[in-house]
Design a protein around this motif. Structure first.
Motif, short mmCIF file in Angstrom:
data_model
loop_
_atom_site.label_atom_id
_atom_site.label_comp_id
_atom_site.label_asym_id
_atom_site.label_seq_id
_atom_site.Cartn_x
_atom_site.Cartn_y
_atom_site.Cartn_z
N ASN A 77 0.82 -1.21 0.00
CA ASN A 77 0.00 0.00 0.00
C ASN A 77 0.86 1.27 0.00
O ASN A 77 0.32 2.37 -0.06
CB ASN A 77 -0.92 0.02 1.23
CG ASN A 77 -1.98 -1.05 1.17
OD1 ASN A 77 -2.54 -1.33 0.12
ND2 ASN A 77 -2.25 -1.66 2.31
N GLY A 78 2.17 1.10 0.12
CA GLY A 78 3.05 2.26 0.18
C GLY A 78 3.30 2.75 1.59
O GLY A 78 3.88 3.83 1.76
N THR A 79 2.91 1.99 2.60
CA THR A 79 3.12 2.37 4.00
C THR A 79 4.51 1.92 4.45
O THR A 79 4.92 0.79 4.19
CB THR A 79 2.05 1.74 4.90
OG1 THR A 79 0.76 2.18 4.47
CG2 THR A 79 2.25 2.14 6.36
N LEU A 80 5.20 2.79 5.16
CA LEU A 80 6.57 2.50 5.59
C LEU A 80 6.59 1.36 6.60
O LEU A 80 5.89 1.39 7.61
CB LEU A 80 7.19 3.75 6.22
CG LEU A 80 8.66 3.66 6.62
CD1 LEU A 80 9.55 3.52 5.39
CD2 LEU A 80 9.06 4.89 7.43
N VAL A 81 7.44 0.35 6.35
CA VAL A 81 7.61 -0.75 7.30
C VAL A 81 9.05 -0.87 7.79
O VAL A 81 9.32 -1.57 8.77
CB VAL A 81 7.15 -2.11 6.71
CG1 VAL A 81 5.67 -2.06 6.37
CG2 VAL A 81 7.98 -2.50 5.49
N GLY A 82 10.00 -0.17 7.13
CA GLY A 82 11.38 -0.25 7.59
C GLY A 82 12.28 0.74 6.88
O GLY A 82 11.91 1.33 5.86
N ILE A 83 13.48 0.94 7.46
CA ILE A 83 14.52 1.77 6.86
C ILE A 83 15.60 0.83 6.35
O ILE A 83 16.22 0.09 7.13
CB ILE A 83 15.11 2.77 7.87
CG1 ILE A 83 14.01 3.69 8.42
CG2 ILE A 83 16.23 3.58 7.23
CD1 ILE A 83 13.36 4.58 7.37
N ASN A 84 15.83 0.84 5.05
CA ASN A 84 16.75 -0.11 4.43
C ASN A 84 18.17 0.11 4.93
O ASN A 84 18.63 1.24 5.08
CB ASN A 84 16.70 0.01 2.91
CG ASN A 84 15.36 -0.43 2.37
OD1 ASN A 84 14.73 -1.35 2.90
ND2 ASN A 84 14.90 0.22 1.32
N ASN A 85 18.85 -1.02 5.16
CA ASN A 85 20.16 -0.92 5.79
C ASN A 85 21.28 -1.57 4.98
O ASN A 85 22.23 -0.90 4.62
CB ASN A 85 20.11 -1.53 7.19
CG ASN A 85 21.40 -1.40 7.94
OD1 ASN A 85 22.28 -2.23 7.83
ND2 ASN A 85 21.53 -0.32 8.71
N ASP A 128 29.49 -10.07 -0.57
CA ASP A 128 28.04 -9.96 -0.40
C ASP A 128 27.38 -11.30 -0.72
O ASP A 128 27.88 -12.07 -1.53
CB ASP A 128 27.47 -8.89 -1.34
CG ASP A 128 27.97 -7.50 -0.98
OD1 ASP A 128 28.40 -7.30 0.16
OD2 ASP A 128 27.95 -6.63 -1.88
N VAL A 129 26.27 -11.54 -0.05
CA VAL A 129 25.49 -12.75 -0.30
C VAL A 129 24.22 -12.35 -1.04
O VAL A 129 23.47 -11.50 -0.56
CB VAL A 129 25.14 -13.48 1.01
CG1 VAL A 129 24.26 -14.69 0.74
CG2 VAL A 129 26.42 -13.89 1.73
N ALA A 130 23.99 -12.93 -2.19
CA ALA A 130 22.83 -12.56 -3.01
C ALA A 130 21.53 -13.00 -2.33
O ALA A 130 21.45 -14.07 -1.73
CB ALA A 130 22.94 -13.20 -4.39
N GLY A 131 20.53 -12.13 -2.41
CA GLY A 131 19.19 -12.50 -2.00
C GLY A 131 18.87 -12.33 -0.53
O GLY A 131 17.77 -12.67 -0.09
N ILE A 132 19.82 -11.81 0.28
CA ILE A 132 19.57 -11.62 1.71
C ILE A 132 19.87 -10.16 2.05
O ILE A 132 21.03 -9.74 2.05
CB ILE A 132 20.42 -12.56 2.58
CG1 ILE A 132 20.18 -14.02 2.19
CG2 ILE A 132 20.10 -12.36 4.05
CD1 ILE A 132 21.03 -15.01 2.98
N PHE A 133 18.81 -9.41 2.35
CA PHE A 133 18.93 -7.98 2.61
C PHE A 133 18.16 -7.64 3.88
O PHE A 133 17.24 -8.37 4.27
CB PHE A 133 18.42 -7.17 1.42
CG PHE A 133 19.10 -7.52 0.13
CD1 PHE A 133 20.28 -6.90 -0.24
CD2 PHE A 133 18.57 -8.49 -0.71
CE1 PHE A 133 20.92 -7.23 -1.42
CE2 PHE A 133 19.21 -8.83 -1.89
CZ PHE A 133 20.39 -8.19 -2.25
N PHE A 134 18.51 -6.50 4.50
CA PHE A 134 17.96 -6.18 5.82
C PHE A 134 17.45 -4.76 5.90
O PHE A 134 17.97 -3.85 5.24
CB PHE A 134 19.03 -6.40 6.89
CG PHE A 134 19.50 -7.82 6.99
CD1 PHE A 134 18.78 -8.74 7.72
CD2 PHE A 134 20.65 -8.22 6.35
CE1 PHE A 134 19.19 -10.06 7.81
CE2 PHE A 134 21.08 -9.54 6.43
CZ PHE A 134 20.35 -10.46 7.15
N SER A 135 16.45 -4.59 6.76
CA SER A 135 15.84 -3.29 7.00
C SER A 135 15.52 -3.17 8.49
O SER A 135 15.06 -4.14 9.11
CB SER A 135 14.56 -3.16 6.17
OG SER A 135 13.94 -1.92 6.35
#
Length: 322
Positions: free
Chosen positions: A183-191, A205-212
């Protein structure tokens, strides 16, 4: 042959979500200087950093990652409508790798927010940022794991177990950007993306694993920084472990200068209750302490050998115990 009489379903699209959120995601350019040795003198060398940020309030408060603006002399923010603004650092919290900036401008777009987003594993999420300075870019993925939003777990670096984990791609420049739901609602700050060591002990870097960083925590950190200039965390001064088959926390170590030691808590004590509430988990206990205002007293009920003891602990502020 194409039959024009067949009704075509509209393609799935997140364009409305992006239209709601993207105007509030900004590009951040910071400039600092490194003093590098040059023969017998040191020569200042300009260093620039690229990142993203999220406009959180109509008053101009912006959340970003601390590493984006660390040691910056100048910070510029560029909005999606082309406005270029100077930003001032309000404060930072290295424990969560978050920072708050402030710009002075009218008619700022503010990202949609809800008090406690119900982020679940399997939710579709969209990462908005400025990777490699290509301009605003959207990547899409699903939530692979959800993080807790307590302050206590963010007192050590790279504690990835407590972040939102997703496979929406993040690249250099995405840090500090928005992670939003469908819906465009903020759920996290990308890190960051997950990193490991290869066979030659080099970071990769490991592909496919990202954090927020989860929204609830990021918002709490921002509110503390705006109100106090820093994040205030309560401190108890123990290490502990949970039991598998019984309640309570076993105290494994005590900071001799901490409030627990001052209240007489020892290693091998078992904490059973705090303020009359039974201990459910070590995580919840540490969060309770971290979110307690320094100077407040908590009543601890302990089991030591065969005795049940009570003691009053005056919580201090993390980082103030020498």
């Amino acid at each position: 042959m194409f039959d024009s009489s067949v009704t075509q379903r509209a393609p799935m699209s997140f364009s409305d979500a992006i239209a709601n959120a993207a105007p509030a995601v900004v590009n951040i350019y910071s400039t600092g200087y490194d003093n590098r040795p040059l023969l017998y003198r040191r020569q200042p060398v300009e260093r620039t950093s690229l990142g993203s940020g999220v406009i959180m309030t109509a008053g101009g408060h912006i959340l970003t990652c601390y590493h984006v603006i660390k040691d910056a002399e100048y910070i510029n923010v560029i909005l999606q409508d082309g406005r270029v603004l100077d930003a001032q650092l309000v404060g930072q919290d290295p424990h969560t790798d978050l920072a708050v900036l402030k710009v002075t401008e009218e008619n700022l777009p503010v990202i949609p927010q809800t008090e406690i987003p119900d982020t679940r594993v399997g939710d579709i999420v969209l990462a908005i940022g400025n990777p490699y300075n290509l301009g605003q870019t959207i990547t899409q993925g699903v939530v692979s794991a959800t993080g807790r939003a307590g302050l206590s777990n963010y007192v050590s670096s790279a504690n990835y177990a407590d972040f939102i984990q997703m496979d929406a791609v993040l690249n250099k420049g995405n840090s500090g950007g928005a992670l939003v739901d469908s819906n465009g609602t903020l759920v996290g700050i990308n890190n960051a993306n997950f990193k490991t060591l290869d066979n030659n002990r080099r970071i990769k870097d490991v592909a496919g694993i990202f954090f927020s960083v989860p929204y609830a925590l990021a918002k709490r950190v921002m509110d503390d920084i705006v109100a106090h200039g820093r994040v205030i965390r309560g401190y108890l001064g123990i290490s502990g472990s949970e039991f598998i088959d019984q309640p309570g926390i076993l105290v494994t170590a005590v900071d001799p200068k901490g409030p627990a030691a001052a209240a007489g808590i020892r290693a091998n004590d078992i904490i059973m209750k705090i303020d009359g509430n039974a201990i459910e988990s070590a995580f919840k206990t540490l969060d309770l302490v971290a979110e307690t205002q320094p100077g407040s007293e908590l009543t601890f009920e302990l089991r030591r050998d065969e005795q049940v003891l009570k003691t009053q602990v005056t919580i201090t502020e993390l980082g103030s115990n020498g």
